[in-house]
Design a protein around this motif. Structure first.
Motif, PDB file in Angstrom:
ATOM      1  N   ILE A   1      38.056  45.119  31.843  1.00  0.00           N
ATOM      2  CA  ILE A   1      36.831  45.021  32.623  1.00  0.00           C
ATOM      3  C   ILE A   1      36.534  46.387  33.237  1.00  0.00           C
ATOM      4  CG2 ILE A   1      38.104  44.138  34.644  1.00  0.00           C
ATOM      5  CD1 ILE A   1      35.589  42.518  35.338  1.00  0.00           C
ATOM      6  N   ALA A   2      35.402  46.972  32.837  1.00  0.00           N
ATOM      7  CA  ALA A   2      34.950  48.246  33.392  1.00  0.00           C
ATOM      8  C   ALA A   2      33.835  47.965  34.379  1.00  0.00           C
ATOM      9  CB  ALA A   2      34.454  49.162  32.275  1.00  0.00           C
ATOM     10  N   ALA A   3      33.919  48.549  35.559  1.00  0.00           N
ATOM     11  CA  ALA A   3      32.945  48.255  36.610  1.00  0.00           C
ATOM     12  C   ALA A   3      32.454  49.530  37.268  1.00  0.00           C
ATOM     13  CB  ALA A   3      33.560  47.333  37.664  1.00  0.00           C
ATOM     14  N   SER A   4      31.179  49.505  37.669  1.00  0.00           N
ATOM     15  CA  SER A   4      30.616  50.601  38.446  1.00  0.00           C
ATOM     16  C   SER A   4      29.963  50.032  39.689  1.00  0.00           C
ATOM     17  CB  SER A   4      29.566  51.363  37.628  1.00  0.00           C
ATOM     18  OG  SER A   4      28.350  50.638  37.595  1.00  0.00           O
ATOM     19  N   GLY A   5      29.705  50.899  40.657  1.00  0.00           N
ATOM     20  CA  GLY A   5      29.039  50.468  41.875  1.00  0.00           C
ATOM     21  C   GLY A   5      29.726  51.022  43.099  1.00  0.00           C
ATOM     22  N   GLU A   6      29.395  50.438  44.249  1.00  0.00           N
ATOM     23  CA  GLU A   6      30.049  50.838  45.489  1.00  0.00           C
ATOM     24  C   GLU A   6      31.558  50.670  45.343  1.00  0.00           C
ATOM     25  OE1 GLU A   6      28.852  52.115  48.192  1.00  0.00           O
ATOM     26  OE2 GLU A   6      26.715  52.021  47.713  1.00  0.00           O
ATOM     27  N   SER A   7      32.307  51.653  45.788  1.00  0.00           N
ATOM     28  CA  SER A   7      33.758  51.658  45.553  1.00  0.00           C
ATOM     29  C   SER A   7      34.431  50.400  46.099  1.00  0.00           C
ATOM     30  CB  SER A   7      34.391  52.908  46.185  1.00  0.00           C
ATOM     31  OG  SER A   7      33.902  54.070  45.570  1.00  0.00           O
ATOM     32  N   GLY A   8      34.090  50.014  47.319  1.00  0.00           N
ATOM     33  CA  GLY A   8      34.711  48.832  47.915  1.00  0.00           C
ATOM     34  C   GLY A   8      34.383  47.571  47.153  1.00  0.00           C
ATOM     35  N   ASP A   9      33.104  47.390  46.806  1.00  0.00           N
ATOM     36  CA  ASP A   9      32.699  46.216  46.033  1.00  0.00           C
ATOM     37  C   ASP A   9      33.367  46.197  44.668  1.00  0.00           C
ATOM     38  OD1 ASP A   9      31.127  45.551  48.135  1.00  0.00           O
ATOM     39  OD2 ASP A   9      29.207  45.770  47.103  1.00  0.00           O
ATOM     40  N   ARG A  10      33.408  47.350  44.024  1.00  0.00           N
ATOM     41  CA  ARG A  10      33.978  47.431  42.676  1.00  0.00           C
ATOM     42  C   ARG A  10      35.451  47.036  42.670  1.00  0.00           C
ATOM     43  NH1 ARG A  10      36.685  51.534  40.823  1.00  0.00           N
ATOM     44  NH2 ARG A  10      35.826  52.987  42.360  1.00  0.00           N
ATOM     45  N   VAL A  11      36.233  47.599  43.577  1.00  0.00           N
ATOM     46  CA  VAL A  11      37.669  47.315  43.608  1.00  0.00           C
ATOM     47  C   VAL A  11      37.926  45.874  44.032  1.00  0.00           C
ATOM     48  CG1 VAL A  11      39.846  47.910  44.723  1.00  0.00           C
ATOM     49  CG2 VAL A  11      38.274  49.726  44.018  1.00  0.00           C
TER      50      VAL A  11
ATOM     51  N   ALA B   1      27.576  34.869  44.882  1.00  0.00           N
ATOM     52  CA  ALA B   1      27.561  35.853  45.974  1.00  0.00           C
ATOM     53  C   ALA B   1      26.195  36.494  46.177  1.00  0.00           C
ATOM     54  CB  ALA B   1      28.595  36.944  45.700  1.00  0.00           C
ATOM     55  N   LEU B   2      25.303  36.349  45.180  1.00  0.00           N
ATOM     56  CA  LEU B   2      24.061  37.110  45.193  1.00  0.00           C
ATOM     57  C   LEU B   2      23.220  36.861  46.439  1.00  0.00           C
ATOM     58  CD1 LEU B   2      22.313  39.071  43.564  1.00  0.00           C
ATOM     59  CD2 LEU B   2      21.288  37.124  42.414  1.00  0.00           C
ATOM     60  N   ARG B   3      23.164  35.614  46.906  1.00  0.00           N
ATOM     61  CA  ARG B   3      22.332  35.284  48.061  1.00  0.00           C
ATOM     62  C   ARG B   3      23.147  35.049  49.325  1.00  0.00           C
ATOM     63  NH1 ARG B   3      20.151  33.916  43.440  1.00  0.00           N
ATOM     64  NH2 ARG B   3      17.929  34.286  43.123  1.00  0.00           N
ATOM     65  N   LYS B   4      24.408  35.437  49.271  1.00  0.00           N
ATOM     66  CA  LYS B   4      25.257  35.328  50.465  1.00  0.00           C
ATOM     67  C   LYS B   4      25.687  36.719  50.929  1.00  0.00           C
ATOM     68  CE  LYS B   4      27.117  30.806  49.104  1.00  0.00           C
ATOM     69  NZ  LYS B   4      28.359  30.060  48.766  1.00  0.00           N
ATOM     70  N   ASN B   5      26.556  37.321  50.161  1.00  0.00           N
ATOM     71  CA  ASN B   5      27.034  38.668  50.463  1.00  0.00           C
ATOM     72  C   ASN B   5      27.232  39.383  49.129  1.00  0.00           C
ATOM     73  OD1 ASN B   5      27.950  40.860  51.921  1.00  0.00           O
ATOM     74  ND2 ASN B   5      30.054  40.137  51.994  1.00  0.00           N
ATOM     75  N   PRO B   6      26.159  39.911  48.552  1.00  0.00           N
ATOM     76  CA  PRO B   6      26.199  40.353  47.148  1.00  0.00           C
ATOM     77  C   PRO B   6      27.112  41.545  46.904  1.00  0.00           C
ATOM     78  CG  PRO B   6      24.161  41.038  48.179  1.00  0.00           C
ATOM     79  CD  PRO B   6      24.840  40.142  49.173  1.00  0.00           C
ATOM     80  N   TYR B   7      27.665  41.550  45.696  1.00  0.00           N
ATOM     81  CA  TYR B   7      28.449  42.697  45.231  1.00  0.00           C
ATOM     82  C   TYR B   7      27.544  43.607  44.410  1.00  0.00           C
ATOM     83  CZ  TYR B   7      32.577  39.784  46.239  1.00  0.00           C
ATOM     84  OH  TYR B   7      33.519  38.999  46.835  1.00  0.00           O
ATOM     85  N   PHE B   8      27.554  44.898  44.712  1.00  0.00           N
ATOM     86  CA  PHE B   8      26.777  45.845  43.925  1.00  0.00           C
ATOM     87  C   PHE B   8      27.678  46.427  42.842  1.00  0.00           C
ATOM     88  CE2 PHE B   8      24.367  45.915  47.977  1.00  0.00           C
ATOM     89  CZ  PHE B   8      23.174  45.416  47.476  1.00  0.00           C
ATOM     90  N   VAL B   9      27.909  45.638  41.796  1.00  0.00           N
ATOM     91  CA  VAL B   9      28.745  46.072  40.677  1.00  0.00           C
ATOM     92  C   VAL B   9      28.069  45.717  39.355  1.00  0.00           C
ATOM     93  CG1 VAL B   9      30.954  45.964  41.878  1.00  0.00           C
ATOM     94  CG2 VAL B   9      30.083  43.923  40.762  1.00  0.00           C
ATOM     95  N   ASN B  10      28.201  46.595  38.391  1.00  0.00           N
ATOM     96  CA  ASN B  10      27.799  46.346  37.010  1.00  0.00           C
ATOM     97  C   ASN B  10      29.060  46.354  36.159  1.00  0.00           C
ATOM     98  OD1 ASN B  10      24.856  46.419  37.412  1.00  0.00           O
ATOM     99  ND2 ASN B  10      25.226  48.569  37.901  1.00  0.00           N
ATOM    100  N   ILE B  11      29.119  45.459  35.183  1.00  0.00           N
ATOM    101  CA  ILE B  11      30.385  45.212  34.490  1.00  0.00           C
ATOM    102  C   ILE B  11      30.201  45.198  32.978  1.00  0.00           C
ATOM    103  CG2 ILE B  11      32.076  43.375  34.005  1.00  0.00           C
ATOM    104  CD1 ILE B  11      31.950  42.702  37.000  1.00  0.00           C
ATOM    105  N   LEU B  12      31.149  45.817  32.279  1.00  0.00           N
ATOM    106  CA  LEU B  12      31.343  45.625  30.849  1.00  0.00           C
ATOM    107  C   LEU B  12      32.696  44.950  30.668  1.00  0.00           C
ATOM    108  CD1 LEU B  12      30.167  49.008  29.277  1.00  0.00           C
ATOM    109  CD2 LEU B  12      29.034  46.791  29.070  1.00  0.00           C
ATOM    110  N   LEU B  13      32.702  43.772  30.063  1.00  0.00           N
ATOM    111  CA  LEU B  13      33.942  43.023  29.859  1.00  0.00           C
ATOM    112  C   LEU B  13      34.211  42.919  28.365  1.00  0.00           C
ATOM    113  CD1 LEU B  13      34.971  39.843  31.841  1.00  0.00           C
ATOM    114  CD2 LEU B  13      35.594  40.128  29.455  1.00  0.00           C
ATOM    115  N   ALA B  14      35.326  43.493  27.932  1.00  0.00           N
ATOM    116  CA  ALA B  14      35.708  43.484  26.522  1.00  0.00           C
ATOM    117  C   ALA B  14      36.994  42.698  26.355  1.00  0.00           C
ATOM    118  CB  ALA B  14      35.902  44.909  26.007  1.00  0.00           C
ATOM    119  N   GLY B  15      37.113  42.003  25.240  1.00  0.00           N
ATOM    120  CA  GLY B  15      38.320  41.226  25.004  1.00  0.00           C
ATOM    121  C   GLY B  15      38.522  40.921  23.539  1.00  0.00           C
ATOM    122  N   TYR B  16      39.700  40.386  23.243  1.00  0.00           N
ATOM    123  CA  TYR B  16      40.041  39.985  21.875  1.00  0.00           C
ATOM    124  C   TYR B  16      40.621  38.577  21.909  1.00  0.00           C
ATOM    125  CZ  TYR B  16      42.138  39.878  17.235  1.00  0.00           C
ATOM    126  OH  TYR B  16      42.471  39.531  15.954  1.00  0.00           O
TER     127      TYR B  16
END
Length: 247
Positions: free
Chosen positions: A87-97, A134-149
């Motif tokens: 899972i690769a994520a971008s966004g605010e550091s706290g939200d991302r982690v 979480a979107l309408r409560k306390n949203p996370y500002f993260v974008n995600i690419l999830l890869a798997g096999y």
């Protein structure tokens, strides 16, 4: 009743005038919008998978930034979710982690309780559901690419953005670097790529970002997932973090 007898719906407060409400002031991280956008969009990641050779590859920059400051250049933004998922994520550091760790622990909890792991599709839908909740409560500002096999279906890649949009894609990218890496993948990507061809395409994307983007991050990490599991493949570094001198 005439058409004009129906009153027009009120425009929400803080609207653009098109009936689209602005984010509430009480939302987390709703401070300086400019610094939030820089902190979010400067993160770059790209991924794609090969049907013919059954693997998926994901690459991300490793810069931890806030506004115009670079805090470190070796931040790994691609988490190994379980034995066969990345899972690769971008966004605010706290939200991302916080969010990626939350997803990782819940995926592990599901496997512990049920004795079987989530499929990549199930993990992507769970991640999307948590973002939507979480979107309408306390949203996370993260974008995600999830890869798997998965043994039954092979490799797959899912794009999930911060407003809980989910798409299964052949190739995807986010951040300012996506303007260049998506163009490179449109030109060079094909479904039966070998690992060597895939890494060469990742390097092309990295070089394009470094040469074209004025705020280009210097370092990138590349990870791969296939039937043998999820693992780190290589780093592409042009800047080393300087050692802190002792007082």
């Amino acid at each position: 009743m005439k058409e004009n007898d129906f009153p027009a719906p009120p425009i929400p407060p803080c609207s653009t005038g098109e009936g689209l409400p602005c984010a509430p002031i009480s939302w987390a991280n709703s401070g300086d919008a400019w610094s939030w956008r820089v902190g979010t969009r400067i993160n770059n990641a790209a991924g794609f998978y090969s049907d013919g050779n059954d693997f998926a590859v994901v690459a991300a920059d490793t810069s931890a930034v806030h506004s115009i400051l670079v805090h470190k250049s070796n931040e790994d933004k691609i988490m190994i979710l379980d034995s066969h998922k990345l899972i690769a994520a971008s966004g605010e550091s706290g939200d991302r982690v916080q969010f990626t760790e939350y997803i990782q622990k819940n995926v592990a909890l599901y496997q512990f309780r049920n004795g079987i792991p989530l499929t990549t599709a199930a993990a992507a839908n769970f991640t999307r559901g948590e973002l939507a909740t979480a979107l309408r409560k306390n949203p996370y500002f993260v974008n995600i690419l999830l890869a798997g096999y998965d043994k039954e279906t092979g490799p797959s890649l899912y794009y999930i953005d911060y407003i809980a949009t989910l798409h299964k894609v052949d190739k995807g990218a986010f951040g300012y670097g996506s303007y260049f890496s998506l163009a490179m993948m449109d030109r060079h990507y094909h479904s039966g790529m070998t690992v060597e061809e895939a890494i060469d395409l990742v390097d092309k994307c990295i070089m394009e970002i470094r040469s074209r983007l004025v705020v280009a991050p210097p370092n990138f990490v590349i990870k791969i997932v296939d039937k043998d599991g999820a693992r780190e493949y290589a780093w592409r570094e042009s800047v080393k973090d300087a050692a802190v001198a002792s007082a």
